[in-house]
Every structure is written in C-alpha cells, then in structure tokens.
Design a protein around this motif. Structure first.
Motif, PDB file in Angstrom:
ATOM      1  N   VAL A 310       1.049  -0.888  -0.060  1.00 32.72           N
ATOM      2  CA  VAL A 310      -0.158   0.032   0.309  1.00 32.72           C
ATOM      3  C   VAL A 310       0.591   1.012  -0.045  1.00 32.72           C
ATOM      4  CG1 VAL A 310      -1.881   0.935   0.827  1.00 32.72           C
ATOM      5  CG2 VAL A 310      -1.198  -1.064   1.623  1.00 32.72           C
ATOM      6  N   LYS A 311       0.720   2.103  -1.216  1.00 34.48           N
ATOM      7  CA  LYS A 311       1.076   3.167  -1.457  1.00 34.48           C
ATOM      8  C   LYS A 311       0.171   4.595  -0.834  1.00 34.48           C
ATOM      9  CE  LYS A 311       3.089   6.988  -4.553  1.00 34.48           C
ATOM     10  NZ  LYS A 311       4.306   7.025  -5.310  1.00 34.48           N
ATOM     11  N   ALA A 312       0.187   4.912   0.420  1.00 35.00           N
ATOM     12  CA  ALA A 312      -0.965   6.235   0.871  1.00 35.00           C
ATOM     13  C   ALA A 312      -0.567   6.993   1.258  1.00 35.00           C
ATOM     14  CB  ALA A 312      -1.969   4.462   2.477  1.00 35.00           C
ATOM     15  N   ASN A 313      -1.573   8.047   1.268  1.00 36.84           N
ATOM     16  CA  ASN A 313      -1.318   9.599   1.543  1.00 36.84           C
ATOM     17  C   ASN A 313       0.096  10.054   0.717  1.00 36.84           C
ATOM     18  OD1 ASN A 313      -3.358   8.966   4.031  1.00 36.84           O
ATOM     19  ND2 ASN A 313      -3.639  10.151   2.722  1.00 36.84           N
ATOM     20  N   SER A 314       0.659   9.472   0.203  1.00 34.39           N
ATOM     21  CA  SER A 314       1.734   9.651  -0.464  1.00 34.39           C
ATOM     22  C   SER A 314       1.957  10.294  -2.288  1.00 34.39           C
ATOM     23  CB  SER A 314       2.527   8.809  -0.360  1.00 34.39           C
ATOM     24  OG  SER A 314       3.317   8.860  -1.247  1.00 34.39           O
ATOM     25  N   GLU A 315       2.161  11.705  -2.819  1.00 30.05           N
ATOM     26  CA  GLU A 315       2.149  12.116  -3.640  1.00 30.05           C
ATOM     27  C   GLU A 315       0.505  11.421  -4.694  1.00 30.05           C
ATOM     28  OE1 GLU A 315       5.587   9.725  -5.914  1.00 30.05           O
ATOM     29  OE2 GLU A 315       6.730  11.039  -4.992  1.00 30.05           O
ATOM     30  N   GLY A 316       0.417  12.260  -3.869  1.00 32.96           N
ATOM     31  CA  GLY A 316      -2.162  11.790  -4.816  1.00 32.96           C
ATOM     32  C   GLY A 316      -2.697  10.818  -4.192  1.00 32.96           C
ATOM     33  N   GLN A 317      -1.814   9.538  -3.493  1.00 30.42           N
ATOM     34  CA  GLN A 317      -3.166   8.501  -3.134  1.00 30.42           C
ATOM     35  C   GLN A 317      -3.158   9.013  -1.931  1.00 30.42           C
ATOM     36  OE1 GLN A 317      -2.836   6.425  -5.742  1.00 30.42           O
ATOM     37  NE2 GLN A 317      -1.355   6.824  -6.713  1.00 30.42           N
ATOM     38  N   PRO A 318      -4.872   7.811  -2.435  1.00 29.16           N
ATOM     39  CA  PRO A 318      -6.014   8.449  -1.551  1.00 29.16           C
ATOM     40  C   PRO A 318      -5.016   7.335  -0.273  1.00 29.16           C
ATOM     41  CG  PRO A 318      -6.301   6.392  -2.367  1.00 29.16           C
ATOM     42  CD  PRO A 318      -5.398   7.336  -3.076  1.00 29.16           C
ATOM     43  N   GLY A 319      -5.699   8.064   1.091  1.00 28.86           N
ATOM     44  CA  GLY A 319      -5.092   6.818   2.268  1.00 28.86           C
ATOM     45  C   GLY A 319      -5.312   6.982   3.300  1.00 28.86           C
ATOM     46  N   PRO A 320      -5.459   6.664   4.539  1.00 26.78           N
ATOM     47  CA  PRO A 320      -6.540   6.839   5.970  1.00 26.78           C
ATOM     48  C   PRO A 320      -6.100   8.299   6.600  1.00 26.78           C
ATOM     49  CG  PRO A 320      -3.934   5.453   6.374  1.00 26.78           C
ATOM     50  CD  PRO A 320      -4.475   6.258   5.158  1.00 26.78           C
ATOM     51  N   GLY A 321      -5.707   8.741   5.666  1.00 23.95           N
ATOM     52  CA  GLY A 321      -5.242  10.397   5.899  1.00 23.95           C
ATOM     53  C   GLY A 321      -6.644  11.023   5.929  1.00 23.95           C
ATOM     54  N   ASP A 322      -7.015  10.419   5.016  1.00 21.93           N
ATOM     55  CA  ASP A 322      -8.215  11.594   3.858  1.00 21.93           C
ATOM     56  C   ASP A 322      -9.177  11.359   5.010  1.00 21.93           C
ATOM     57  OD1 ASP A 322      -6.293  11.403   2.682  1.00 21.93           O
ATOM     58  OD2 ASP A 322      -7.292  10.112   0.332  1.00 21.93           O
ATOM     59  N   PHE A 323      -9.464  10.854   5.937  1.00 17.55           N
ATOM     60  CA  PHE A 323     -10.548  10.499   7.245  1.00 17.55           C
ATOM     61  C   PHE A 323      -9.879  10.584   8.107  1.00 17.55           C
ATOM     62  CE2 PHE A 323     -10.893   7.751   3.781  1.00 17.55           C
ATOM     63  CZ  PHE A 323     -11.609   8.048   2.814  1.00 17.55           C
ATOM     64  N   GLY A 324      -9.057  11.538   8.157  1.00 22.58           N
ATOM     65  CA  GLY A 324      -8.548  11.718   9.804  1.00 22.58           C
ATOM     66  C   GLY A 324      -7.708  10.503  10.399  1.00 22.58           C
ATOM     67  N   ARG A 325      -7.525   9.903  10.020  1.00 19.97           N
ATOM     68  CA  ARG A 325      -6.734   8.518  10.627  1.00 19.97           C
ATOM     69  C   ARG A 325      -5.273   7.908  10.104  1.00 19.97           C
ATOM     70  NH1 ARG A 325     -11.888   8.017  12.744  1.00 19.97           N
ATOM     71  NH2 ARG A 325     -13.203   8.242  12.036  1.00 19.97           N
ATOM     72  N   THR A 326      -4.691   7.652  11.529  1.00 23.49           N
ATOM     73  CA  THR A 326      -3.109   7.334  10.940  1.00 23.49           C
ATOM     74  C   THR A 326      -3.316   6.218   9.876  1.00 23.49           C
ATOM     75  OG1 THR A 326      -3.786   5.796  12.891  1.00 23.49           O
ATOM     76  CG2 THR A 326      -2.787   7.820  13.348  1.00 23.49           C
ATOM     77  N   HIS A 327      -1.978   5.938   9.636  1.00 26.30           N
ATOM     78  CA  HIS A 327      -1.526   5.245   8.912  1.00 26.30           C
ATOM     79  C   HIS A 327      -1.742   4.096   9.751  1.00 26.30           C
ATOM     80  CE1 HIS A 327       0.481   7.042   5.553  1.00 26.30           C
ATOM     81  NE2 HIS A 327       1.175   7.933   6.317  1.00 26.30           N
ATOM     82  N   ALA A 328      -1.124   3.493  10.791  1.00 24.57           N
ATOM     83  CA  ALA A 328      -1.486   2.687  11.485  1.00 24.57           C
ATOM     84  C   ALA A 328      -2.735   2.105  11.743  1.00 24.57           C
ATOM     85  CB  ALA A 328      -1.547   2.882  13.246  1.00 24.57           C
ATOM     86  N   GLU A 329      -3.832   2.535  11.405  1.00 27.43           N
ATOM     87  CA  GLU A 329      -5.096   2.528  11.407  1.00 27.43           C
ATOM     88  C   GLU A 329      -5.997   1.772   9.953  1.00 27.43           C
ATOM     89  OE1 GLU A 329      -7.282   5.304  14.655  1.00 27.43           O
ATOM     90  OE2 GLU A 329      -6.590   6.221  12.684  1.00 27.43           O
TER      91      GLU A 329
END
Ligand code: BDP
Length: 726
Positions: A310-329
């Motif tokens: 998973v590449k998340a919240n990096s260079e425009g990729q979606p990720g948990p950060g979009d929902f106020g969550r951490t990488h761990a979540e």
C-alpha cells in the motif's frame, strides 16, 4: 566512367559494411533471454567428466508440481552443461543425485538429518554422504520448494565449475518475505520501466500465457525470490474486480510450483471506487466488512495469496489521512482482513505530506516512529533505503532501527530511475551492501540495517525485503545485459545478506557471460566500481535530486519553480555564491537528530561526516578544504565529475578488451550501451559543472577540457518522450 563506377561500388560497399544487415555475424549469439540460466556446455572437459561420474543418475522423490519443476530443470540444465541427457531413476543409486524431503523419500527419512530441523520451509542441505549404503549427492529439505532452492544451488555450483566433493552445505534464507515490486500498470506501461512494456499481458490473461511467465518464475526461484507484487504502487482499483482477479489467479497458479506467492498493490479508496460505498474510512464498519469480503473472495481463488502492498497518502494517493486516521489505523484495517488467511500488509513509509512544513528527508521518520507498537502483527513497514528517494547515494533511512516493535522492510530500487535508465552500466550490489551494512547503532555498535531488516536485532516475528523490478518485455529482460545482475544480486542478498557483492558479481558473470578468468576478473572489476563512477559523474560528494524534471532523465540542477519546492533541484543543492549543499546539521534542518549516537554527532559536523555524504548534510563554502585530497570544494567537485566521466571511458575500454572472449551479441549490446553511457556521463559532467560554475565563479582547474555546450543549450534540452514516466 570507370572511375565513376568504381566510386559507386566503393560507396555501396562502405554503406553495406556499416549497416547492421551486412554485418549479420554480430547478431548471432546470446541475446540475453536466458539470463543466468544459460546452461551451455562447460568448456572444461575434465570437469564435465567428473560431474558426469558424480551424477550418474538422478532420483527426485515425490510427485508434486514442484518436483516436476525440479526434474525439468535438472534435465534441461544438465543436458546442456554436461552435454548428455541425465538418467532419471526411481530409487537411490550409486553416485546418484538424490533430491527430496523426509516425507517424499524413506531413504531421506531414515537418514535422520538433524540439520533439517532448523531449516523451516525454505532451507535445504546439500551433502555428499552414503544414503542406504550408496555414495550419493543429496539435496534434502523439509518441503519441495526447499528442495527446488537446493537444486538451483547445486546447478550454480556446476555452472561456476565448483567441485562437488565432500559437500556440506546448509542454507536457509535470513529474510522471510523476498519480493519483487512491479510498478506495472494494467495497460502495460511500466512506471520507471526502461526495458519495454510490462511482461503481464492483462488483456490476454487468464487463458493466454507466455513461456516468459515460466522463465520469470524459474529465474526468481533460482535466486530465492518468493513473492511478486504484480501491479504498480500507484494502484488501479480495477485490479480487485472479479474480471482481473481471474487473471491474478492464473498467474498465482502458474507461480505456485516455484514457491512464488502473488501480492497486489491496492488503492486505499477501493471501497468507494469499485465497492459503491460512500467512504473508505478505515474505522467505518461497512468499510471493514467490504475489505473482509474482498479478501475472502481473493483467498477463495488463491489460497496462498501473499497480501497487499500500500502506498497511501503519498504523492496524491488516497489513504487513511483523508479521513483523519493514522497510517496504523489504515494498515490495521487491511491486516485484520488478511490475518485469518495468513496474508500480510506491506505499508510503505514513502510519504511526504503537502501540509507538513517539515523537510522532506525527515517526514517518514516523524510520521512512523510515533506509531511504533500500534501496528498489528501481520504489518510490515516498507521503507526505501534512503530518506529521500532512490538517489545514486543517500545515507540510510533513520527509520531503520527506530521502531523496535515494528518490522521494517527494506525497499531497494532495481530499476534505474535515477541512475541513467537502462543504458548505464551500474551494478547496484555495492549500493545494497552499503545500505545493509550501515550501522544504525540502535542497540550499540553492530546494529546494522541488515539486522533490523532480517528481524534479528529486535526479534521481530516477520521480516521482508522488496526490490522495484527492472523487468520488461525486452528480449534481454532488463534493457541491458549487465543490469540483469541487479535482479540477480537483489535476490541473492535477500536470501543471504552476508554474501559479499563481489562474490555475487563473480558467480553472475560466470553464469551469464563466461567462466574465462580474464572475462570474470575484468567484468567484476567494472561492476564493482561502476556505482561509485556513476555517483561521481551524477551527484558527487552527497549531492542529490538534481536530475531532469518528471522523467528524471539526464542532469537538471537548474530545475526550479515547480508545484512544490521539494520537487526542485535548487532546493536540494542550494548552490549560491556562498557555497553549496543542504544544511541538515543542528544549525540547519537538523535531520541528523533522527540518527542514533554516535552518528548524529558525526553527521553534525562537516569534518566528521563521510566525504561521500558531505553536501547531503552540510552547506559549505566553495573554498572549504576537502580532507582526503586537500583540494578546495569547487576543485574537488569538478575533479569528481571529470573523474567519473573518464572512468566510464576506461570501463568501455575494459569491455572492448574482451571482444574476442565474449559472445558477439552480448558483446555488441553492452558495447552500444557503453557508448551511450560515455556520452551521457560527459553530458552530466558538463551540464553540472557549467551550472555550478555560475555560483562558484571559479575557473576550471588546469588541464580539464571545456564543456561542449553553453549552459543555455543544456537547459534547453527537452525529452518529452523519455520512457517510464509516472
Ligand atoms: C519515485 C518515482 C515515482 C514513484 C514513487 C514511489 O519517481 O514514480 O511512484 O517514487 O516510490 O521514485 O511511490
């Protein structure tokens, strides 16, 4: 008239002589498709005789798909290497080669090999011993896949002409998950791929498969790679739809006998994109259920599916950060879905966020260190070797050693994104070795990155290593024959990081090019020096990220004014009238604080920073004296650029000295690539020196030829169709 005819005939002949069609002879030969599994007849007659005696028959116990692979490989390899089809038998014979496991063979069971106990599912032994009263060479393992690894090990001994007497080899991999990452898109474009299209023909799968898929599996198994992530980290959610899962399943079935699991890169917003949900929030119960169902659907097709990258919240990729969550979540959401089936999550730490006002090299550490202990058991954090991005040289990422409770997985780049694409000869073994052998000092001296990665430093229960693949549809797989060695060395080090990369280069040359001593010593010498040479003509003394914008081809130290400052070159080299380099010491952005003592103190001062990282950590005046040579910084920089370019010419000469010893086609391919590398090394040198000179305002040291073009001419060069763009 005669004179005119003669001139015409002469001209015609000259044209024909220069055209490839006329010089057909050079196009006969080894095109590179067979990689290091060439299996041509050995040149030494005496060795052939001895091997034939030592392997008078072959008994492979068992009847699984993997044992069929073992028989096929032995048959193919030994008939080639020894010039005679080997005799396969159904029982242990005198001077036989015996391959099996305690469960497939009573003879092996009765031999009660104590070594097997600690070898797990992938280890093997190769022994010269008496089995049921007969002298044999035995390859034994706990599983058929272990026996397959042992088979390739034995073949390597023969390919490199090692004696088979009194063998006592006990091997098991030091790292659990050893995967290639393909940055391949579903339309067959390969991001940062320089060897043609993606080898996965998604359109024709699942019913149409190519021999190349099997040869890919053989090559990987031969070096111990046990997994493949089929698709780009910049993932397309469509991969998880049933139509594509049919295709993934076909590849998984094909690779299974070779001990290779398939994994997929996923898009974090898949529940919305293909699941029709309103959110992909990792804490939302419908999202959890969606992933649970999706994972079940995958395992119903592929019972040994490896898991997700998973590449998340990096260079425009979606990720948990979009929902106020951490990488761990985010990672735990997927980990929980995969855990009942034995799958893992490889969650990438390659993140640098827009909203964070922190220097890019520091961000991954700041983001992930506080999350140590928060990831579920089947999560590995996949970290690039350096803190920025696959540069020709970087210090190791400070995340290695910083998270005792979280397994840190190494991500190396095998493809040549920042290293001259597929026409520069750069053996990356030395770069991998430098990173793996770096001491983090996390638990005092000797806490190497390798020990973090293999899990031994902190007793992690799982470990992993990934290599971003350089494979494409080019006949020679990697665009350049010598670059096959980077795939090879990645696999060999993933299996055993204590092997030296010089030894690995030696065996690769013997298997791929020739056992001739002159070839072996010359080519290994070129390979072993090649990375430092490249650092010199691209980014000496710790410079980094000064390449052409977007495609990353060629020099671009002048690149500025992009969407983000930390995508530009000027941000990284900070050249000015006062000097050059990035101050990451305590007087600057203080990234050195992320390292353990004594490194943080060493890196804090220019005098104690290794010269090869000088401008990574420090901004220094042009007249700063470089300790090892006594030159001032400007002179040293120029010397290194010129030295690098001159060394490429020297490498080219070395290669040309082998023309009579090498296969003509192998010779010619590398010769052409070296011609390009020579030109491009000079281009790097001249463009960078000309540009930096506008700041240093100092002359070139005496004796150096003047750059060919003006700075403006270098800056005006454009390459809209350079391959591999993101
Ligand atoms: C950079 C590449 C980009 C990748 C990114 C990554 O330029 O194409 O998507 O890394 O690793 O090196 O995610």
């Amino acid at each position: 008239m005669h004179k005119i005819l003669r001139t015409f005939a002469f001209l015609l002949l000259s044209v024909l002589a220069c055209s490839p069609a006329f010089g057909q002879k050079i196009f006969d030969g080894e095109d590179g498709y067979r990689l290091w599994l060439k299996y041509d007849l050995l040149s030494d007659q005496q060795s052939i005789k001895t091997y034939r005696k030592q392997i008078s028959s072959i008994y492979v116990a068992g009847d699984s798909a993997t044992t069929t692979v073992i028989r096929d490989e032995l048959s193919h390899a030994l008939s080639g290497l020894l010039g005679k089809q080997p005799k396969f038998v159904e029982a242990v014979g005198k001077h036989a080669l015996v391959v099996g496991t305690p469960s497939s063979s009573a003879d092996i069971r009765n031999a009660d090999l104590s070594e097997l106990k600690g070898l797990g599912k992938e280890g093997f032994v190769i022994k010269s011993l008496e089995l049921s009263g007969k002298p044999v060479t035995l390859i034994a393992a706990n599983t058929d896949v272990g026996a397959l690894y042992g088979t390739f090990h034995l073949l390597r001994l023969i390919q490199t002409e090692q004696p088979l007497r009194e063998l006592e080899i006990v091997e098991k991999p030091k790292i659990d998950v050893r995967v290639l990452n393909h940055w391949d898109d579903m339309d067959r474009h390969v991001e940062r791929g320089f060897a043609g299209e993606s080898i996965w023909d998604w359109h024709k799968l699942p019913d149409y498969t190519y021999p190349r898929y099997y040869d890919y599996a053989r090559a990987n198994a031969s070096i111990g790679i046990n997994g493949t992530v089929l698709n780009n980290v910049n993932a397309n959610a469509i991969t998880l739809t049933p139509h594509y899962l049919d295709k993934v399943e076909a590849l998984a079935d094909l690779f299974r006998p070779y001990g290779i699991k398939v994994y997929l890169s996923i898009k974090f917003s898949s529940p919305q994109l293909i699941g029709g949900l309103k959110t992909s929030d990792p804490l939302d119960p419908t999202v959890k259920q969606w992933w649970k169902d999706k994972v079940e659907e995958i395992y119903a097709r592929i019972p040994d599916f490896g898991g997700f990258l998973v590449k998340a919240n990096s260079e425009g990729q979606p990720g948990p950060g979009d929902f106020g969550r951490t990488h761990a979540e985010g990672a735990n959401l997927l980990a929980d879905a995969l855990a009942p089936h034995g799958g893992v999550v490889m969650w990438r730490a390659f993140v640098y966020a827009n909203e964070k006002n922190e220097e890019r090299s520091k961000q991954a550490y700041s983001e992930f260190k506080p999350l140590d202990g928060k990831f579920h058991d089947n999560v590995l954090i996949q970290v690039k070797n350096g803190p920025i991005d696959f540069q020709p040289r970087e210090p190791f990422s400070p995340l290695f050693g910083a998270t005792p409770k979280t397994p840190m997985m190494m991500e190396f780049q095998i493809t040549m994104e920042y290293l001259g694409f597929s026409t520069h000869l750069v053996y990356l073994g030395t770069m991998y070795e430098e990173a793996l052998q770096s001491d983090t000092y996390a638990k005092g001296k000797g806490s190497t990155v390798a020990k973090v990665v293999d899990g031994s430093l902190f007793n992690n229960h799982i470990s992993g290593i990934a290599g971003v693949s350089n494979i494409g549809t080019d006949r020679n797989w990697t665009g350049h024959i010598i670059l096959q060695s980077n795939w090879y060395v990645f696999g060999r080090l993933a299996w055993d990081h204590e092997l030296t990369t010089a030894d690995i280069a030696d065996e690769w040359v013997r298997m791929t090019l020739s056992n001739d001593e002159k070839v072996v010593s010359t080519v290994t010498d070129m390979m072993m020096r090649s990375r430092e040479i490249t650092v010199n003509y691209m980014t000496p003394l710790g410079l980094h990220h000064i390449m052409g914008v977007g495609h990353h081809y060629g020099p671009g130290p002048w690149v500025k004014d992009l969407g983000r400052e930390d995508w530009t070159s000027v941000y990284y080299h900070k050249a000015g009238k006062d000097g050059i380099g990035f101050d990451r010491s305590p007087t600057g952005v203080n990234s050195v604080e992320q390292y353990f003592s004594p490194l943080k103190e060493e890196y804090a001062k220019a005098e104690t920073t290794p010269e090869e990282l000088l401008l990574w950590f420090h901004h220094l005046p042009w007249d700063y004296t470089v300790k090892s040579t006594g030159r001032d910084l400007w002179d040293e920089l120029v010397h290194r650029y010129y030295q690098g370019a001159a060394d490429v010419t020297a490498m080219h000469n070395q290669w040309q000295s082998l023309q009579d010893e090498l296969d003509p086609l192998q010779y010619h391919q590398v010769d052409m690539a070296l011609t390009i590398q020579e030109k491009e090394a000079r281009w790097w040198r001249d463009a960078c020196v000309t540009y930096f000179q506008t700041f240093s305002q100092r002359p070139l040291p005496k004796g150096f030829e003047k750059p060919e073009k003006t700075l403006k001419e270098y800056m005006d060069m454009r390459f809209p169709y350079a391959p591999g763009q993101g």
